[in-house]
Design a protein around this motif. Structure first.
Motif, mmCIF file in Angstrom:
data_model
loop_
_atom_site.group_PDB
_atom_site.id
_atom_site.type_symbol
_atom_site.label_atom_id
_atom_site.label_comp_id
_atom_site.label_asym_id
_atom_site.label_seq_id
_atom_site.Cartn_x
_atom_site.Cartn_y
_atom_site.Cartn_z
ATOM 1 N N VAL A 272 0.834 -0.804 0.081
ATOM 2 C CA VAL A 272 -0.023 0.075 -0.616
ATOM 3 C C VAL A 272 1.055 1.142 0.162
ATOM 4 O O VAL A 272 0.704 2.588 -1.191
ATOM 5 C CB VAL A 272 -0.810 0.385 1.170
ATOM 6 C CG1 VAL A 272 -1.513 1.691 1.433
ATOM 7 C CG2 VAL A 272 -1.674 -1.223 1.218
ATOM 8 N N ILE A 273 1.438 1.074 0.225
ATOM 9 C CA ILE A 273 2.831 2.331 1.020
ATOM 10 C C ILE A 273 3.803 2.440 -0.242
ATOM 11 O O ILE A 273 3.777 4.012 -1.028
ATOM 12 C CB ILE A 273 3.931 2.347 2.097
ATOM 13 C CG1 ILE A 273 2.846 1.825 3.229
ATOM 14 C CG2 ILE A 273 4.754 3.560 1.963
ATOM 15 C CD1 ILE A 273 3.889 2.090 4.631
ATOM 16 N N LEU A 274 3.805 1.588 -0.850
ATOM 17 C CA LEU A 274 4.912 1.492 -2.466
ATOM 18 C C LEU A 274 3.819 2.438 -3.520
ATOM 19 O O LEU A 274 4.120 3.053 -4.404
ATOM 20 C CB LEU A 274 5.497 0.225 -2.947
ATOM 21 C CG LEU A 274 6.367 0.536 -4.100
ATOM 22 C CD1 LEU A 274 7.344 1.500 -4.312
ATOM 23 C CD2 LEU A 274 6.788 -1.062 -4.302
ATOM 24 N N SER A 333 9.135 7.540 2.418
ATOM 25 C CA SER A 333 10.737 7.836 3.712
ATOM 26 C C SER A 333 9.727 7.417 5.716
ATOM 27 O O SER A 333 10.327 7.530 6.188
ATOM 28 C CB SER A 333 10.257 9.138 3.350
ATOM 29 O OG SER A 333 9.180 10.113 3.341
ATOM 30 N N PHE A 334 8.079 7.460 5.351
ATOM 31 C CA PHE A 334 7.638 7.146 5.964
ATOM 32 C C PHE A 334 8.034 5.284 6.322
ATOM 33 O O PHE A 334 7.434 5.063 7.446
ATOM 34 C CB PHE A 334 5.790 7.038 6.003
ATOM 35 C CG PHE A 334 5.086 6.490 6.793
ATOM 36 C CD1 PHE A 334 5.197 7.236 7.970
ATOM 37 C CD2 PHE A 334 4.205 5.205 6.518
ATOM 38 C CE1 PHE A 334 3.938 6.198 9.222
ATOM 39 C CE2 PHE A 334 3.922 4.768 7.955
ATOM 40 C CZ PHE A 334 3.462 4.961 9.076
ATOM 41 N N TRP A 335 8.087 4.889 4.987
ATOM 42 C CA TRP A 335 8.498 3.194 5.813
ATOM 43 C C TRP A 335 9.791 3.406 5.917
ATOM 44 O O TRP A 335 9.878 2.230 6.828
ATOM 45 C CB TRP A 335 8.783 2.874 3.973
ATOM 46 C CG TRP A 335 8.401 0.749 3.623
ATOM 47 C CD1 TRP A 335 10.099 0.702 3.429
ATOM 48 C CD2 TRP A 335 8.127 0.059 4.528
ATOM 49 N NE1 TRP A 335 9.934 -0.485 3.536
ATOM 50 C CE2 TRP A 335 8.566 -0.881 4.011
ATOM 51 C CE3 TRP A 335 6.826 -0.424 5.173
ATOM 52 C CZ2 TRP A 335 8.301 -2.437 4.028
ATOM 53 C CZ3 TRP A 335 7.140 -0.823 5.699
ATOM 54 C CH2 TRP A 335 7.221 -2.453 5.718
ATOM 55 N N LEU A 336 10.744 3.617 5.689
ATOM 56 C CA LEU A 336 11.954 3.711 6.016
ATOM 57 C C LEU A 336 12.051 3.892 7.512
ATOM 58 O O LEU A 336 12.857 3.804 8.470
ATOM 59 C CB LEU A 336 12.883 5.181 5.355
ATOM 60 C CG LEU A 336 13.479 4.419 3.878
ATOM 61 C CD1 LEU A 336 14.334 5.209 3.522
ATOM 62 C CD2 LEU A 336 14.589 2.897 3.792
ATOM 63 N N PHE A 337 10.895 5.182 8.152
ATOM 64 C CA PHE A 337 10.734 5.541 9.485
ATOM 65 C C PHE A 337 10.441 4.113 9.931
ATOM 66 O O PHE A 337 11.183 3.906 11.475
ATOM 67 C CB PHE A 337 9.228 6.753 9.553
ATOM 68 C CG PHE A 337 9.358 6.876 11.369
ATOM 69 C CD1 PHE A 337 10.014 7.063 12.036
ATOM 70 C CD2 PHE A 337 7.485 6.364 11.333
ATOM 71 C CE1 PHE A 337 9.647 7.150 13.072
ATOM 72 C CE2 PHE A 337 7.868 5.896 12.284
ATOM 73 C CZ PHE A 337 8.002 6.694 14.312
ATOM 74 N N VAL A 338 9.515 3.470 9.741
ATOM 75 C CA VAL A 338 8.229 2.156 9.975
ATOM 76 C C VAL A 338 10.220 1.388 9.956
ATOM 77 O O VAL A 338 9.519 0.792 11.254
ATOM 78 C CB VAL A 338 7.436 1.964 9.420
ATOM 79 C CG1 VAL A 338 7.049 -0.089 10.043
ATOM 80 C CG2 VAL A 338 6.403 2.842 9.306
ATOM 81 N N ALA A 342 11.632 -0.442 13.839
ATOM 82 C CA ALA A 342 10.914 -1.604 13.849
ATOM 83 C C ALA A 342 11.919 -2.421 14.038
ATOM 84 O O ALA A 342 12.974 -3.663 15.604
ATOM 85 C CB ALA A 342 10.790 -2.701 13.265
ATOM 86 N N MET A 343 13.322 -1.406 13.402
ATOM 87 C CA MET A 343 14.920 -2.612 13.823
ATOM 88 C C MET A 343 15.246 -2.303 15.360
ATOM 89 O O MET A 343 15.957 -2.606 15.907
ATOM 90 C CB MET A 343 16.364 -1.868 13.268
ATOM 91 C CG MET A 343 15.764 -2.680 11.226
ATOM 92 S SD MET A 343 15.698 -4.481 11.182
ATOM 93 C CE MET A 343 17.577 -4.570 11.188
#
Length: 362
Positions: A272-274, A333-338, A342-343
């Motif tokens: 969905v984000i992509l 950028s939001f996906w990288l934040f998620v 998580a890491m």
């Protein structure tokens, strides 16, 4: 380019929304959505019934683990109950939101249906849509081994509660598929227009403006649902990571059920984000293309247009932004934040677990 005019999945997805009460309206030929009073009454009654059954479903679902031969830890039971509670609350909120905004939803579906009749999904878009549909089906079928192993020992009340719980879980998954399909359709419009050579810039600007308005309506209507979907998926991924790391540290094994569930949730969320990110990128490219092309308003010659005149020149109206409740924007950028959060969460869990092992607490 070849298209799939009958198996694109969008029409099937709309029917699935109607079955799960995510689309509380009636569709007639040729795919026109209409709100009717009896459909609304049925949807209200169903929502009230599901809301009243929610505490019973959670109670029976929590007691269901006691009837199995597997001895689950208290951490696992707490995580499972929290996940089920989140699925129930999010699904009820999605159903209630669509019921409240049923007229806007029907109008938006009609506009998307007209757009779909003019522009079909490509092979790649169709493939990705069906892969996401099959992924949701796989997530639903993961409950079959549990029913085969423990279904014979469970009373009928717990089996009914488990079936309703699967319904709540599947509502959020199908909702995400609908959001993904709608974004794919609008993304396909930008892709096809980018491949065409513009012959009339005024028409190109008109299309850009109409698609911008359509996406703005799409985001405004579904922003609450997208926020709940992202929040629920993120929380479920976090609790699954915690359960996975706790199991790995204490028993030195890999729980396939937890890892598969976490992977499926991550793929569905990233899809969905992509799609939203690519739609915003294509919109920005179209806007840049419109600005680069030379446009001369009607009634003006080339010399008059180049001179300083008080006549306005049409320009693109703005960029597409999937801004959700003013909190975040769906993009890479939001996906990288998620992923980074998580890491960090995994590192904290590992540090805490190894400290407990060194002190002899585990």
């Amino acid at each position: 380019m070849l298209r799939f005019p009958h198996v694109c999945g969008l029409c099937l997805l709309l029917k699935y929304w109607q079955i799960l009460a995510l689309a509380p309206f009636r569709t007639s030929e040729p795919m026109v959505a209409r709100c009717q009073r009896w459909m609304t009454l049925i949807a209200v009654f169903r929502w009230l019934l599901l809301t009243s059954m929610a505490p019973f479903v959670l109670w029976k679902s929590a007691a269901m683990y006691e009837a199995t031969n597997v001895r689950h830890s208290m951490v696992f039971k707490t995580i499972a109950l929290a996940t089920m509670t989140g699925d129930v609350c999010i699904s009820l909120a999605l159903l209630g939101n669509h019921l409240w905004n049923r007229r806007e939803l029907a109008n938006l579906v009609n506009d998307l249906a007209r757009l779909h009749r003019r522009r079909r999904l490509s092979w790649w878009s169709t493939l990705f849509l069906w892969l996401k549909l099959l992924l949701s089906l796989y997530d639903l079928l993961c409950s079959v081994p549990f029913l085969k192993g423990a279904g014979g020992r469970l009373p009928w009340s717990q089996l009914v509660a488990y079936g309703v719980q699967l319904y709540f879980q599947h509502v959020a998954s199908v909702y995400g598929n609908g959001i993904f399909g709608g974004i794919l359709l609008m993304l396909e419009c930008y892709n096809q227009l980018e491949r065409e050579e513009p012959t009339n810039l005024a028409r190109l600007l008109q299309k850009e403006y109409s698609w911008l308005r359509l996406i703005q309506r799409f985001v405004k209507l579904f922003q609450l649902g997208i926020f709940l979907l992202v929040l629920g998926s993120f929380v479920n991924i976090m609790v699954n990571i915690y359960a996975f790391m706790s199991y790995y540290v204490s028993l030195h094994g890999v729980p396939l059920t937890i890892s598969n569930n976490c992977l499926v949730l991550a793929i569905q969320l990233y899809a969905v984000i992509l799609a939203a990110h690519l739609c915003q990128v294509r919109s920005a490219k179209l806007r840049k293309k419109c600005l680069q092309l030379e446009y001369v308003p009607e009634g003006l010659t080339q010399e008059q247009a180049m001179a300083s005149t008080p006549f306005p020149v049409l320009t693109p109206t703005g960029n597409v932004k999937f801004r959700i409740l003013g909190v975040f924007i769906l993009d890479n950028s939001f996906w990288l934040f998620v992923v980074s959060y998580a890491m960090n969460f995994i590192v904290v869990i590992l540090q805490t677990s190894f400290e407990h092992i060194n002190h002899g607490e585990i």
